[in-house]
Enzyme design. Structure first.
Site, PDB file in Angstrom:
ATOM      1  N   HIS B 168       0.834  -1.204   0.000  1.00 55.21           N
ATOM      2  CA  HIS B 168       0.000   0.000   0.000  1.00 55.21           C
ATOM      3  C   HIS B 168       0.869   1.255   0.000  1.00 55.21           C
ATOM      4  CE1 HIS B 168      -3.429   2.535   1.488  1.00 55.21           C
ATOM      5  NE2 HIS B 168      -2.402   3.228   1.974  1.00 55.21           N
ATOM      6  N   GLU B 169       1.856   1.274   0.880  1.00 52.40           N
ATOM      7  CA  GLU B 169       2.713   2.458   0.993  1.00 52.40           C
ATOM      8  C   GLU B 169       3.537   2.662  -0.280  1.00 52.40           C
ATOM      9  OE1 GLU B 169       2.376   4.583   3.198  1.00 52.40           O
ATOM     10  OE2 GLU B 169       1.140   3.454   4.595  1.00 52.40           O
ATOM     11  N   HIS B 172       1.699   4.399  -2.966  1.00 50.45           N
ATOM     12  CA  HIS B 172       1.686   5.856  -2.800  1.00 50.45           C
ATOM     13  C   HIS B 172       2.950   6.474  -3.380  1.00 50.45           C
ATOM     14  CE1 HIS B 172      -1.945   6.511  -0.686  1.00 50.45           C
ATOM     15  NE2 HIS B 172      -1.610   5.841   0.395  1.00 50.45           N
ATOM     16  N   GLU B 239      -6.218   6.642  -1.208  1.00 53.07           N
ATOM     17  CA  GLU B 239      -6.144   5.520  -0.285  1.00 53.07           C
ATOM     18  C   GLU B 239      -6.775   4.280  -0.926  1.00 53.07           C
ATOM     19  OE1 GLU B 239      -4.493   5.357   2.533  1.00 53.07           O
ATOM     20  OE2 GLU B 239      -3.883   7.413   2.146  1.00 53.07           O
TER      21      GLU B 239
END
Ligand SMILES: [Zn+2]
Ligand SMILES: [Zn+2]
Lengths: 186, 545
Positions: B168-169, B172, B239
């Site tokens: 997930h990070e 980003h 997100e």
């Protein structure tokens, strides 16, 4: 009148040339990406081969009754390092993966070995390497798929055939997900 | 990944222009208003008879004000983004990974794995020494990116859950969200700090100067709301998208759902210092008062989407997360039984040693010491144990292999036995240990690190000692107050007297602490007793830091 047609044709040819160069570069970029991805798989496979001697050395002292499992791992590693053809390589790596899995399954039965510091370290490194191989393969296959779709589609296929671009091969490993490596409960 | 990098670059630079434009607008509006009031004030004071009516600044004056605002805005942008990585690091309290510690090694590995899955983006890792559960990313303009994870989260998640969070990070970072948010936070972060300062001083001063403060405060509030709107408009959708990318990479929506669930049930670290940076985190560390401006979509919604992907429902998730516990319990039971067995053997401990292709022995410890041929890498086997291991791994045999010079040159010496202390690692923390009395020296900071990490089990002996300490709490506090000479031993670090005291209100265990350098001396077992007491505190997250 003739001048007008000539200018029109000139512009047309110019646009076609621009398009050809653009598509050619697009295919080349993708092809390089595919090659890089392939190199990454190789790097990770080598990393795994390099970890195994240490693993065997650490496990040897504890697994006095499990000689066969250890020998299988060593044998599989030798095969994998010697294989050159892509097909052989894939088969050998699959075999290596399965022998490693059975080795870790055996380790589960030896609490002292399982808790051994260098064993824990090696287990983490090997788990990580297997994940890296799986991810590198996933990325390679994704890129290959994009590459192959691109050069098969009209009109890029015209360029592809005239420059002799061919389909890249997918890297198949019998799909056992990377999560199946047994986890050590700390 | 089917990202078009050109598209991302374009989006990024567009965003930076918007940011600079907002800055210019703010500076322009503020300085124009200030100029307007100052000019009119002076006219009213000094030329009140000659001229009447409001003075509107001329076009030239407005132009000059604009130029000043422009340069101020550019300067502001330049200063606040010049070393934004370093400053964010400081504000967040991030530290580099310590690769001697297994969990940090695992984090490093997982980050590398995810980076390979993304086609080789370079990502660095860091940790925050906090018991809270959260993760964040920061990056600068040159694409130098960091993923940070708190120690608390590191100890709560298993490998696949952590992998999902890192995925997930990393999404980003690759999509450029990190750069945008880090920039926005650095540019407006200055204001957030300023607002708190002004609010406090205005309340204190209460004079006419406070009027200016109120005016600036009003402007800053507008900026504050603007910042929230910008960041939330770019964050909320991102997100969801980052969740989707993480699933695409790891092919494991359930693991991400689990980790979000675990994070949502834990403390996210309400830290006023990171207010300006809250949108960098996977789950907002600041309780949102204005729900419309919250930087993150509700976590239930995200979990719901992920569960949909995995074709699972929430009750399955809850039972899965809670189901992990019996496994751990079973493992701990095993461990306890083993510990009991080894205790029985302790009294007549003896070893076999492997030499010349055969096992020799059994030898008592003293006999081993006089053997002369035993080397650290000889295989040894404790009497009664089945498995063999190299001698250097048996902590009880360590004194045999220690050259004496080593002890002389050790940094610290034991305050009781005067032997050199060994620099060792205990759960990743730096601990100096005396091998004779088993006493340990460590700093408060390192001790806190140990207390946060909870992945070990304790023997029945330790647990009963911990229970005893808690039962005697009152008496112990009374006793320690009555001690006539609390300064018993010298600090091994700075040689000042250490004070005998109880470790803390929660753990009434006697320790010696140096008031000068904050070193703590713990006798045999005391560290484990304190640890086991803290492990049982329901809200230890909030207590430690
Ligand atoms: Zn000592
Ligand atoms: Zn001291």
């Amino acid at each position: 009148m003739l001048g007008g047609i000539l200018i029109f044709l000139g512009v047309l040819v110019f646009l076609v040339v621009i398009w050809v160069i653009g598509s050619y570069n697009g295919v080349i970029t993708l092809r390089n990406s595919v090659d890089n991805a392939w190199a990454q798989i190789d790097v990770q496979l080598t990393r795994r081969h390099d970890l195994i001697p240490n693993l065997v050395k650490t496990a040897k002292g504890y697994l006095t009754h499990e000689k066969e499992t250890l020998e299988n791992v060593i044998k599989a590693r030798t095969q994998a390092t010697q294989a050159t053809a892509v097909k052989d390589k894939q088969a050998a790596e699959n075999f290596l993966t399965s022998t490693l899995r059975s080795l870790f399954a055996v380790v589960e039965r030896y609490p002292d070995l399982k808790a051994n510091q260098s064993m824990l370290k090696l287990h983490e490194e090997i788990t990580s390497t297997e994940n890296r191989i799986a991810f590198a393969r996933q990325f390679y296959n994704d890129e290959t798929m994009r590459h192959n779709t691109l050069i098969q589609q009209f009109p890029v296929n015209l360029i592809a055939s005239s420059f002799n671009f061919s389909n890249k091969e997918l890297f198949e490993i019998e799909d056992t997900s990377h999560k199946e490596v047994p986890e050590v409960n700390l | 990944m089917a990202y078009s990098f050109i598209q991302i670059e374009r989006e990024k630079s567009r965003f930076i222009f918007v940011l600079i434009a907002i800055l210019i607008a703010i500076y322009f509006f503020t300085s124009w208003t200030v100029w307007f009031f100052v000019k009119n004030y002076y006219r009213y004071r000094f030329y009140s008879e000659a001229q009447t009516g409001l003075y509107i600044p001329t076009l030239i004056e407005t132009g000059i004000v604009f130029l000043i605002a422009l340069s101020a805005a550019l300067l502001h942008f330049y200063i606040s983004t010049a070393d934004m990585l370093v400053r964010s690091f400081e504000v967040l309290g991030a530290k580099p990974l310590d690769l001697n510690y297994s969990k940090h090694r695992m984090l490093r590995n997982i980050i590398d794995e995810v980076s390979i899955a993304m086609g080789g983006v370079s990502i660095n890792g860091c940790v925050v020494n906090s018991a809270s559960c959260n993760a964040f990313t920061i990056s600068n303009f040159s694409g130098f990116a960091y993923i940070g994870v708190t120690e608390g989260l590191l100890s709560k998640l298993n490998r696949s859950q952590l992998e999902a969070v890192i995925g997930h990070e990393a999404a980003h970072i690759v999509r450029g969200d990190t750069q945008i948010v880090t920039t926005a936070c650095s540019v407006f972060g200055i204001y957030e700090g300023l607002m708190v300062g002004i609010r406090e001083s205005v309340l204190r001063v209460r004079s006419s100067a406070a009027l200016l403060g109120v005016f600036i405060y009003l402007i800053l509030s507008i900026v504050h709301i603007l910042n929230k709107i910008i960041v939330s408009s770019i964050s909320k959708q991102k997100e969801f998208r980052a969740d989707a990318v993480a699933v695409k990479l790891t092919r494991d929506p359930l693991a991400l759902a689990q980790s979000l669930y675990i994070i949502s049930k834990r403390w996210h670290g309400e830290n006023t210092k990171v207010v300006g940076l809250s949108s960098l985190f996977i789950v907002s560390p600041v309780g949102s008062s204005l729900s419309g401006f919250s930087t993150h979509p509700p976590i239930e919604e995200r979990i719901g989407i992920l569960l949909n992907m995995a074709h699972a429902d929430k009750s399955a998730l809850e039972s899965m997360v809670n189901n992990l516990k019996p496994e751990i319990k079973a493992a701990r039971r095993d461990f306890k039984q083993m510990a009991k067995k080894s205790k029985l053997l302790k009294n007549h401990e003896s070893w076999f040693a492997f030499k010349d292709q055969s096992w020799q022995g059994p030898f008592l410890f003293v006999e081993l010491a006089s053997l002369g041929w035993l080397k650290p890498d000889h295989l040894i086997r404790r009497h009664g144990a089945i498995q063999a291991k190299p001698a250097y791994e048996d902590s009880r045999l360590m004194p045999l292999f220690r050259p004496h010079e080593d002890q002389l040159h050790s940094r610290f010496s034991c305050p009781y036995c005067y032997h050199g202390l060994d620099a060792t690692k205990y759960e990743g923390a730096d601990v100096y240990k005396c091998y004779l009395c088993k006493g340990r020296l460590l700093t408060r900071d390192e001790l806190n690190k140990v207390l946060i990490r909870e992945d070990r089990d304790f023997s029945q002996d330790i647990i009963s000692q911990a229970e005893l300490a808690l039962a005697e709490k009152k008496e112990r506090f009374k006793r320690i107050r009555e001690i006539k000479t609390p300064l018993v031993i010298n600090c091994p670090n700075c040689f000042r007297k250490m004070r005998r005291k109880l470790f803390s209100h929660y753990a009434p265990v006697e320790v010696d602490e140096c008031g000068w350098c904050a070193s703590i001396w713990l006798d045999y077992d005391e560290l484990e007793i304190i640890q086991s007491i803290y492990d049982r505190l329901p809200n230890k997250d909030q207590i430690i830091y």
